[in-house]
Design a protein around this motif. Structure first.
Motif: not given
Length: 365
Positions: A218-234
């Motif tokens: 799910e975190y990787n899916a969020a990153r793919k949908l929005n590469p600028q979503l820092t929360a998913a990376l953290l």
């Protein structure tokens, strides 16, 4: 992990007893979780709803517990222990246990023991305790800040009902009812899989439930949908750090691979948001666990400069202690104790300080 389905024999044994006497169920379980050392007399509470206790019992020296003469229905098994997060395991007594005890319990279950369970005996279920980590959580603030915008977007693009389900999921999560929060968030994601913040929120809940591969997805899916979503990376970085901490027994090669993943993700987070104290702190933790002390020290110092994060001081003390820089370690510990006089970990910090003082004095002899 946590993908094995419970054997149907669990349901058959319970159902037979229910047909004879709906109040004659016995629920058995065990406290588990790597690397948990469970002592006897650990309180286990059976709740019908949040803070509505219907029964209490205590574990034996092996972490086993049992509730007797309980009625059919939906319950939460709740365990609180010093040094661990509050554990809450959802269970349905007198219904299909493929759904009731959760996939986490299913993976740990012993099929032989389950098959031989006497009529009316449910379980064993497994309540997983997770150690409180020195890694600060990142999901709560991000979700709180994003919630109004997400609710508005869900209402506009989908329906008010779906927005309400998202809000309920956040509320259940806030109350510590991870199972109920997961059920609602999964429903929301099925309808709105294109919203990155929702996918990130589902990842947070999977991580809390110990379903790390699902959380990672799910975190990787969020990153793919929005590469600028820092929360998913953290969140993804914190997941890898948590996994590395629990995999120490597997050896340095396995742990090193996980830490490499953490370093890659958290370096990307720092590049994306260089003014994030949490990003620098988590990257510092990854470097510290990788024994890259110079890089770790720089990360913790930067985190403290940006936000004066108390854990950053403690991590600096650990670095200096590992390097036998006792005076520098003592300086950080004293500063931490002065700045955080009511910290819940004060006893542990004082113990560490005593050991540092001993080593400092021994070095002067």
């Amino acid at each position: 992990m946590f993908r094995t389905v419970l054997l149907p024999v669990l349901w058959l044994a319970g159902a037979s007893a229910a047909a004879q006497n709906p109040g004659a169920f016995t629920l058995r379980g065990q406290i588990v979780g790597p690397p948990v050392q469970v002592s006897g007399n650990l309180e286990v509470v059976l709740e019908r709803s949040v803070d509505h206790s219907v029964a209490k019992t205590y574990t034996d020296s092996s972490g086993n517990f049992e509730f007797r003469n309980i009625e059919a229905g939906r319950y939460d098994v709740v365990v609180k222990a010093d040094g661990y997060e509050t554990a809450r395991q959802y269970v349905e007594v007198g219904n299909s246990l493929a759904d009731s005890v959760g996939l986490a319990a299913a993976e740990a279950a012993d099929p032989t023991a389950l098959a031989n369970a006497p009529p009316g005996v449910i379980g064993p279920i497994f309540v997983v305790l997770r150690r409180k980590s020195a890694i600060p959580g990142v999901e709560s603030d991000a979700e709180t800040e994003a919630a109004p915008a997400v609710i508005a977007e869900l209402t506009q693009k989908y329906s008010r009902k779906l927005a309400d389900e998202y809000a309920k999921a956040l509320e259940f999560n806030r109350k510590g009812e991870t199972g109920k929060a997961l059920e609602r968030m999964e429903f929301v994601v099925k309808q709105a899989a294109d919203l990155p913040v929702v996918r990130n929120s589902l990842g947070v809940l999977y991580q809390k439930a110990g379903r790390r591969r699902d959380a990672e997805r799910e975190y990787n899916a969020a990153r793919k949908l929005n590469p600028q979503l820092t929360a998913a990376l953290l969140n993804l970085g914190s997941l890898y750090l948590e996994e590395a901490e629990d995999s120490a027994a597997l050896g340095p090669i396995a742990t090193g691979r996980i830490l490499d993943d953490a370093l890659d993700v958290l370096e990307a987070a720092v590049k994306l948001q260089p003014d994030s104290a949490l990003a620098h702190y988590l990257l510092g933790v990854a470097n510290y666990q990788s024994s890259f002390d110079e890089e770790a020290e720089a990360g913790f110092k930067r985190a403290f400069e940006l936000e004066r994060m108390p854990p950053a001081r403690l991590m600096l003390a650990h670095i200096y202690a590992r390097q036998t820089k006792w005076t520098d370690a003592l300086t950080q510990l004293d500063a931490y104790l002065k700045e955080n006089p009511n910290s819940p970990d004060r006893a542990q910090v004082l113990e560490m300080r005593s050991k540092v003082v001993e080593d400092l004095q021994a070095g002067k002899k």
